[in-house]
Enzyme design. Structure first.
Site, PDB file in Angstrom:
ATOM      1  N   ASN A  13       1.003  -1.165   0.065  1.00 31.11           N
ATOM      2  CA  ASN A  13      -0.010   0.093  -0.078  1.00 31.11           C
ATOM      3  C   ASN A  13       0.750   1.299   0.276  1.00 31.11           C
ATOM      4  O   ASN A  13       1.529   1.537   1.103  1.00 31.11           O
ATOM      5  CB  ASN A  13      -0.748   0.031   1.321  1.00 31.11           C
ATOM      6  CG  ASN A  13      -1.775   1.098   1.538  1.00 31.11           C
ATOM      7  OD1 ASN A  13      -1.824   1.854   0.428  1.00 31.11           O
ATOM      8  ND2 ASN A  13      -2.453   1.212   2.640  1.00 31.11           N
ATOM      9  N   LYS A  15       0.104   4.306  -0.573  1.00 29.82           N
ATOM     10  CA  LYS A  15      -0.548   5.446   0.170  1.00 29.82           C
ATOM     11  C   LYS A  15      -0.193   6.683  -0.855  1.00 29.82           C
ATOM     12  O   LYS A  15      -0.112   6.503  -1.744  1.00 29.82           O
ATOM     13  CB  LYS A  15      -0.020   5.629   1.875  1.00 29.82           C
ATOM     14  CG  LYS A  15      -0.150   4.254   2.590  1.00 29.82           C
ATOM     15  CD  LYS A  15      -0.010   4.562   3.975  1.00 29.82           C
ATOM     16  CE  LYS A  15      -0.238   3.302   4.659  1.00 29.82           C
ATOM     17  NZ  LYS A  15      -0.169   3.216   6.133  1.00 29.82           N
ATOM     18  N   HIS A  99      -9.656   1.239   4.948  1.00 32.52           N
ATOM     19  CA  HIS A  99      -8.400   1.199   5.643  1.00 32.52           C
ATOM     20  C   HIS A  99      -8.615   2.279   6.860  1.00 32.52           C
ATOM     21  O   HIS A  99      -9.436   3.171   6.720  1.00 32.52           O
ATOM     22  CB  HIS A  99      -7.284   1.883   4.629  1.00 32.52           C
ATOM     23  CG  HIS A  99      -5.871   1.954   5.483  1.00 32.52           C
ATOM     24  ND1 HIS A  99      -5.447   3.137   5.956  1.00 32.52           N
ATOM     25  CD2 HIS A  99      -4.932   0.965   5.064  1.00 32.52           C
ATOM     26  CE1 HIS A  99      -4.284   2.650   6.158  1.00 32.52           C
ATOM     27  NE2 HIS A  99      -3.842   1.503   5.991  1.00 32.52           N
ATOM     28  N   GLU A 101      -6.962   4.695   7.823  1.00 35.99           N
ATOM     29  CA  GLU A 101      -6.627   5.993   7.645  1.00 35.99           C
ATOM     30  C   GLU A 101      -7.761   6.744   6.860  1.00 35.99           C
ATOM     31  O   GLU A 101      -8.134   7.892   7.119  1.00 35.99           O
ATOM     32  CB  GLU A 101      -5.536   6.378   6.693  1.00 35.99           C
ATOM     33  CG  GLU A 101      -4.040   6.060   7.598  1.00 35.99           C
ATOM     34  CD  GLU A 101      -3.204   5.366   6.795  1.00 35.99           C
ATOM     35  OE1 GLU A 101      -3.112   5.492   5.605  1.00 35.99           O
ATOM     36  OE2 GLU A 101      -2.007   4.948   7.566  1.00 35.99           O
ATOM     37  N   GLU A 171      -5.797  -5.066  10.675  1.00 36.71           N
ATOM     38  CA  GLU A 171      -4.550  -4.037  10.960  1.00 36.71           C
ATOM     39  C   GLU A 171      -4.840  -3.199  12.058  1.00 36.71           C
ATOM     40  O   GLU A 171      -5.542  -2.180  12.143  1.00 36.71           O
ATOM     41  CB  GLU A 171      -4.681  -3.121   9.482  1.00 36.71           C
ATOM     42  CG  GLU A 171      -4.036  -3.513   8.224  1.00 36.71           C
ATOM     43  CD  GLU A 171      -3.746  -2.421   7.415  1.00 36.71           C
ATOM     44  OE1 GLU A 171      -2.409  -2.676   7.107  1.00 36.71           O
ATOM     45  OE2 GLU A 171      -4.367  -1.643   6.965  1.00 36.71           O
ATOM     46  N   GLY A 177       2.447   2.017  10.816  1.00 36.75           N
ATOM     47  CA  GLY A 177       3.517   3.153  10.781  1.00 36.75           C
ATOM     48  C   GLY A 177       4.071   3.421  12.098  1.00 36.75           C
ATOM     49  O   GLY A 177       4.824   4.434  12.204  1.00 36.75           O
ATOM     50  N   SER A 217       3.183  -2.425  10.483  1.00 29.51           N
ATOM     51  CA  SER A 217       4.611  -2.549  10.661  1.00 29.51           C
ATOM     52  C   SER A 217       5.227  -3.966  10.095  1.00 29.51           C
ATOM     53  O   SER A 217       6.113  -4.136  10.676  1.00 29.51           O
ATOM     54  CB  SER A 217       5.099  -2.155  11.960  1.00 29.51           C
ATOM     55  OG  SER A 217       4.785  -0.637  12.241  1.00 29.51           O
TER      56      SER A 217
HETATM   57  P1  PGA Z   1       2.792   0.134   7.855  1.00 31.97           P
HETATM   58  O1  PGA Z   1       1.318   0.276   7.104  1.00 31.97           O
HETATM   59  O2  PGA Z   1       3.124  -1.327   7.050  1.00 31.97           O
HETATM   60  O3  PGA Z   1       3.604   1.282   7.177  1.00 31.97           O
HETATM   61  O4  PGA Z   1       2.405  -0.204   9.233  1.00 31.97           O
HETATM   62  C1  PGA Z   1       0.412  -0.757   6.829  1.00 31.97           C
HETATM   63  C2  PGA Z   1      -0.990  -0.102   6.291  1.00 31.97           C
HETATM   64  O5  PGA Z   1      -1.334   0.954   6.469  1.00 31.97           O
HETATM   65  O6  PGA Z   1      -1.522  -0.881   5.507  1.00 31.97           O
END
Ligand code: PGA
Length: 261
Positions: A13, A15, A99, A101, A171, A177, A217
């Protein structure tokens, strides 16, 4: 090790990162280095502006393309939005939906994710439906309650025979992140609960076939132990998918950990 009926699925992803040139360079390198992994699904989710170019670059390869979001309607007066039918028309195969976010910054809710899930399946796309609790929810012991509510909303409009073909992504928000991954045992516990819930809402076949990715992560260093868990079928990778070496290592180690090499 996860069920051999479920192909591992590793998705990057991206983003709101990368220019078109950077995205094309990264997609090309991943295509060239992941070409031998026919046993796994490898998926890249660039920013929507780059979708067409990346689809063209990955044509005739085993790397597929996902959008990061879409509207629930097939078409209409929705300024600034993109429909699942339009995505399918470009050659996009998957759409990430719900997601954290999107939920946190753009007001997405369970019902809306369910509607989008329905319309992406109608358009011939595979939704990657995301669920996950916040740190406060985990600390209050509400993880399963929150995840179950999000899951029920995401799958509300899908038929039992459709659910086996979608992808779920667990997640935990506190792991996205942050560099703080759920332990394999924590992830497995929630994945198993998700699969049990799917069995009760959509039947045993759906539960047996639906693939559940872990996200938060994920790195080359932790993918193997996550993939060793019975109900973890892949990963949704954010930060570590922006670097070819680390994403290719994640794919390689996931395939290896699944005993498919
Ligand atoms: P990350 O993000 O691997 O940077 O923690 C995962 C995601 O948001 O799908």
């Amino acid at each position: 090790m996860s069920n051999p009926n479920r192909r591992p699925i590793l998705a990057g992803n991206w983003k709101m990162h990368l220019t078109l040139a950077e995205g094309l360079a990264l997609a090309t390198e991943i295509r060239n280095r992941c070409g031998r992994f026919r046993q796994a699904d490898v998926v890249l989710a660039p920013v929507s502006l780059a979708l067409l170019s990346i689809v063209e670059r990955l044509a005739d390869s085993n790397v597929a393309v996902a959008a990061q979001n879409c509207h629930a309607a097939a078409k209409g007066a929705f300024t600034g939005e993109v429909s699942p039918v339009q995505l399918r028309d470009l050659g996009v195969r998957y759409v990430i939906l719900g997601h954290s976010e999107r939920r946190q910054f753009f007001g997405e809710n369970d019902e809306g994710v369910g509607k989008k899930g329905r319309s992406t399946v109608d358009a011939g796309l595979i939704p990657i439906l995301c669920v996950g609790e916040s740190l406060a929810e985990r600390e209050a012991g509400r993880t399963l309650e929150v995840v179950t509510r999000q899951l029920d909303g995401a799958l509300a409009l899908l038929l039992p025979e459709e659910v086996g073909g979608v992808v779920l992504a667990y997640e935990p928000v506190w792991a996205i992140g942050t560099g703080r991954t759920a332990t394999p045992a924590q992830a497995q516990e929630t994945h198993a609960a998700i699969r049990r819930r799917v069995a009760s809402t959509h039947g045993e076949d759906a539960a047996k076939n639906v693939r559940i990715q872990y996200g938060g992560s994920v790195k080359p260093d932790n993918i193997a132990e996550l993939m060793a868990e019975a109900d973890i079928d892949g990963a949704l990778v954010g930060g570590a998918s922006l670097d070819a070496d680390s994403f290719v290592n994640i794919v390689t180690r996931a395939v290896h950990a699944s005993g498919l090499e």
